[in-house]
Write an enzyme that holds these catalytic residues in place. Structure first.
Site, PDB file in Angstrom:
ATOM      1  N   ASP A  16       0.844  -1.191   0.000  1.00  0.00           N
ATOM      2  CA  ASP A  16       0.000   0.000   0.000  1.00  0.00           C
ATOM      3  C   ASP A  16       0.884   1.247   0.000  1.00  0.00           C
ATOM      4  O   ASP A  16       2.103   1.160  -0.173  1.00  0.00           O
ATOM      5  CB  ASP A  16      -0.966  -0.013   1.188  1.00  0.00           C
ATOM      6  CG  ASP A  16      -0.259  -0.022   2.532  1.00  0.00           C
ATOM      7  OD1 ASP A  16       0.949   0.276   2.605  1.00  0.00           O
ATOM      8  OD2 ASP A  16      -0.932  -0.327   3.536  1.00  0.00           O
ATOM      9  N   MET A  17       0.287   2.388   0.215  1.00  0.00           N
ATOM     10  CA  MET A  17       1.033   3.644   0.178  1.00  0.00           C
ATOM     11  C   MET A  17       2.097   3.736   1.266  1.00  0.00           C
ATOM     12  O   MET A  17       3.057   4.486   1.140  1.00  0.00           O
ATOM     13  CB  MET A  17       0.075   4.836   0.269  1.00  0.00           C
ATOM     14  CG  MET A  17      -0.762   5.001  -0.981  1.00  0.00           C
ATOM     15  SD  MET A  17      -1.884   6.412  -0.913  1.00  0.00           S
ATOM     16  CE  MET A  17      -0.740   7.767  -0.806  1.00  0.00           C
TER      17      MET A  17
END
Length: 130
Positions: A16-17
């Site tokens: 994810d980020m």
């Protein structure tokens, strides 16, 4: 059944980020390991579907996210049989990095027929996975 082990590497697309494995990907990891486990114990899922019209389905997953996995980690997914009855199998699956548990799940599998209704687990399969 002996403990089944399955290796997975974390790719960029899995993260994810924040650079950690996106939570839903753990479910994909344990699915891949279960598919490999079923094949290894001798169950031909294609033959089961084509010959008897039966397929495995996940009925329940109880999961604990303990520590994050990160890009390029090499993970190991373990699968162990907890319980096998006439209608279901319960498995314990863990995702580990260097022996440390990152994710743990108890997964209940059932067999369903072509109409989507629950069916009994064939006796031969019960013997193979027990």
């Amino acid at each position: 059944m002996p403990l089944h082990r399955f290796a997975i590497r974390v790719y960029y697309e899995d993260t994810d980020m924040a650079g950690i494995v996106y939570y839903a990907n753990y479910l994909k990891y344990i699915e891949r390991a279960r598919s490999d486990w079923v094949r290894e114990v001798g169950v031909d899922q294609n033959a089961l579907r084509e010959g008897e019209g039966l397929v495995f389905a996940v009925r329940r997953v109880e999961a604990d996210y303990l520590l994050p996995a990160k890009f390029d980690d090499v993970l190991e997914v373990t699968t162990a049989t907890v319980q096998v009855t006439g209608a279901r199998m319960v498995l314990e699956q863990q995702v580990l990095r260097d022996g440390e548990v990152l994710f743990s799940a108890q997964v209940t599998l059932v067999v369903i027929n072509e109409a989507g209704h629950a069916a009994r687990l064939p006796a031969i399969i019960r013997r193979m996975v027990h």
